[in-house]
Write a protein that holds these residues in place. Structure first.
Motif: not given
Lengths: 418, 261
Positions: B125-127, B129-138
């Protein structure tokens, strides 16, 4: 709040004056409204304070106690220092044979615990009697006069300051003498009753609220009928619920509520279980309405977000709607508990006993409850009963506040999860 | 439904779609095709049924008791209004971002993790969260505060979190219902850049009031307006550059030049 007419802006003098006057009247009305609201709040506080002061006033004060038999004539040592044999000896010497036999029906006096024997000696032989009692405020103001009066009227009596709400009061059960009567069985009865009430009403109430808010179509005629009925049931007098409980739980479901179904030797359906279920019925509408309100206050955008991610209806309810609604649901539960713990009329109808000296032993035992006990004591002529009624009211209030404190703690935990 | 061995050009397609609220017809006879990995904008005046059509694509209209639809909405050549279609799975594959940012009242981390876990995500899950937050530029803005409440973020950040949350359940299409109408111009630009970025992997359909946004951010634009009986109709659908430079319909021209009532 400046009573002077305020400065206004503008160049036209006439219009300025008119506006000034208009503004002045508006501010005046605003001040009037504010004072009315302050006054109403003040009145509410005064009423509550009066209630508390009255109860506290009655619950302590000087008493003049006269012993029928002086303890010093029974033994040269204080009763609490005597052992079982000596206490039993005193009882045998001072009581009639019949009475001793009655007391020994369940076992020899010597086998009873020391504290029981001390209580027996006090109740059966010494028989302390409150011959005069005073409220708190007279006790504080006229202390010397009370002592002087007592010395004249009751030369053998002792004047002491008594907190009617004391340890013995909490430990003892109902008794025919106010000095020995306590709230133990009533308090235990009330607590068990509330436990059954909550365990029954909370899941049913929240479940019904979830169904009505999240599943039921608001257009369906049946659902609207159900809704209207629930709203109306919240206002039905409690005695009516008592009669319902009597017919349904005490009579119709007697095998269940008396415990006969479970192999318990139940006498009849007038048990804690019947009373708890009746109370559950009584608070169910309040619970449902409050829970519905709480569920409705969860913003729809949260449900949409959840559904939009591919959540099922149940996942949405469990993970978003219920946590969001829980503080409101618990507030409603607090209100419902408060109502149930103080309710008297339905208990009388479903058969709470007014004179019971043993602790309730579970859902299938006969019982008494705090409001019943208070009601019973306030109807008695002896002034001392009025004092212990006040003390019992304090116990009831404290029990209520403690239960509510638990609910408030739970509520704050849910509210903090954000 | 997930069979994508032969991806057709169009991911989603409507044929003669009518949507009713009770007796009122909200949109009339909409036929549109949405191309894979493109951004399609739906513009038009208030009340012309843009959002209604958008919500028909993931069956969010199911929650409006009076709403019902006729005609077809084809997703991978299957009519999603068919009773055999599972709307729950459909909504995972066709994600949605709403007008007002609506993060869950949970931590930033849980906002993203919840949807994925609920959909059976078993990975790290940690990965995720990081991946999607990066995708969303957040990611850069929140990486130190993942446990903080999502409600403490600014409006623009909340909206990007909502996009990240939608990405975390691995959708194919993202529907955006006026995602920037509650945001300031800078936050709006960030979301538009993000849309461009995401369109490499996702098909995006966006409803917007803001014509500049449609012109800036979309590949195709569809113009809706209201018929005389207040039902929404589709007037024109074309490449965005053509809609804004050479509209074929007078009504489109009136609207984009600001002459509309």
């Amino acid at each position: 709040m400046n009573p002077m007419k305020p400065k206004t802006f503008g160049s036209n003098q006439e219009m300025q004056d008119a506006e000034k006057n208009f503004l002045y009247r508006r501010h005046q009305r605003a001040r009037l409204a504010q004072s009315v609201f302050q006054l109403t709040t003040l009145l509410a506080v005064i009423f509550l304070a009066t209630l508390l002061v009255t109860v506290v006033n009655k619950s302590m004060g000087y008493v003049v106690v006269e012993n029928k038999v002086n303890p010093a004539t029974l033994s040269d040592r204080p009763l609490s220092e005597l052992n079982n044999t000596e206490l039993a000896q005193i009882l045998r010497e001072n009581l009639r044979k019949n009475r001793v036999r009655t007391l020994e029906r369940t076992g020899f006096l010597e086998d009873q615990s020391q504290s029981t024997l001390v209580q027996l000696v006090e109740a059966e032989i010494i028989q302390p009697e409150v011959v005069e009692s005073y409220n708190l405020f007279p006790s504080l103001i006229n202390r010397s006069k009370i002592k002087a009066d007592a010395a004249v009227s009751y030369p053998n009596a002792k004047v002491e300051f008594r907190y009617w709400l004391n340890g013995v009061f909490l430990i003892n059960s109902m008794a025919s003498q106010p000095e020995l009567a306590g709230v133990r069985s009533a308090l235990l009865g009330s607590l068990q009753l509330i436990l059954i009430t909550i365990l029954t009403a909370f899941p049913i109430g929240v479940g019904a609220a979830i169904y009505l808010e999240e599943y039921a179509s608001h257009k369906s005629r049946i659902n609207r009928l159900i809704q209207t009925n629930i709203d109306n049931l919240a206002g039905v007098p409690s005695i009516v619920y008592g009669i319902l409980g009597l017919a349904l739980f005490v009579r119709a479901l007697q095998p269940f509520t008396s415990g006969a179904l479970f192999g318990v030797d139940g006498q009849n359906g007038r048990t804690i279980l019947s009373a708890g279920l009746t109370m559950a019925l009584l608070i169910l509408p309040i619970l449902i309405i409050n829970a519905q309100e709480a569920i409705r206050s969860v913003p729809d955008s949260l449900r949409q977000a959840s559904y939009g991610l591919g959540a099922t209806r149940w996942q949405t309810i469990w993970h978003h709607v219920l946590p969001g609604a829980m503080p409101g649901i618990l507030t409603g539960t607090i209100l419902a508990i408060s109502r149930a713990i103080g309710e008297t009329a339905p208990l009388i109808v479903v058969g709470a006993s007014t004179f019971i000296t043993s602790d309730p032993t579970g859902p299938f035992s006969s019982f008494t409850a705090l409001p019943i006990q208070i009601y019973n004591w306030t109807t008695r002529p002896q002034p001392a009963f009025q004092h212990i009624a006040a003390a019992a009211i304090l116990v009831l209030l404290i029990a209520l506040l403690s239960l509510n404190a638990v609910a408030i703690l739970l509520r704050n935990r849910f509210a903090k999860r954000v | 439904m997930e069979d994508m061995n032969q991806p057709s050009k169009y991911v989603i397609e409507t044929r003669g779609l009518n949507i009713f609220y009770g007796d009122f017809q909200a949109v009339k006879d909409i036929s549109l095709q949405f191309e894979r990995n493109r951004i399609t904008a739906i513009i038009g005046p208030s009340g012309c049924g843009k959002s209604t059509v958008l919500r028909a694509f993931n069956r969010m209209n199911d929650f409006v008791p009076s709403a019902h639809a006729t005609g077809e909405v084809l997703y991978h050549d299957q009519n999603i209004n068919h009773p055999s279609v599972d709307a729950v799975q459909l909504r995972r594959l066709i994600g949605m971002v709403f007008q007002k940012p609506n993060p869950f009242p949970k931590s930033i981390y849980d906002n993203i993790a919840w949807g994925a876990k609920m959909n059976g995500f078993r990975g790290n899950t940690d990965d995720l969260v990081e991946e999607t937050l990066r995708q969303a530029a957040l990611w850069n803005e929140v990486k130190d505060n993942l446990k903080k409440s999502a409600l403490a973020l600014s409006g623009g950040q909340q909206q990007r979190l909502c996009i990240a949350r939608a990405l975390a359940v691995r959708p194919e299409i993202i529907l955006m219902d006026e995602p920037c109408s509650a945001l300031d111009p800078i936050a709006t630009l960030k979301i538009e850049d993000l849309m461009r970025e995401l369109s490499q992997n996702y098909t995006i359909i966006i409803v917007t009031h803001n014509m500049q946004q449609a012109a800036r951010a979309s590949d195709y634009t569809s113009f809706f307006t209201m018929d005389t009986d207040r039902a929404g109709i589709m007037v024109e659908y074309n490449e965005t550059s053509l809609i804004f430079t050479k509209p074929k319909d007078q009504r489109t021209e009136d609207y984009i030049t600001g002459r509309f009532g």
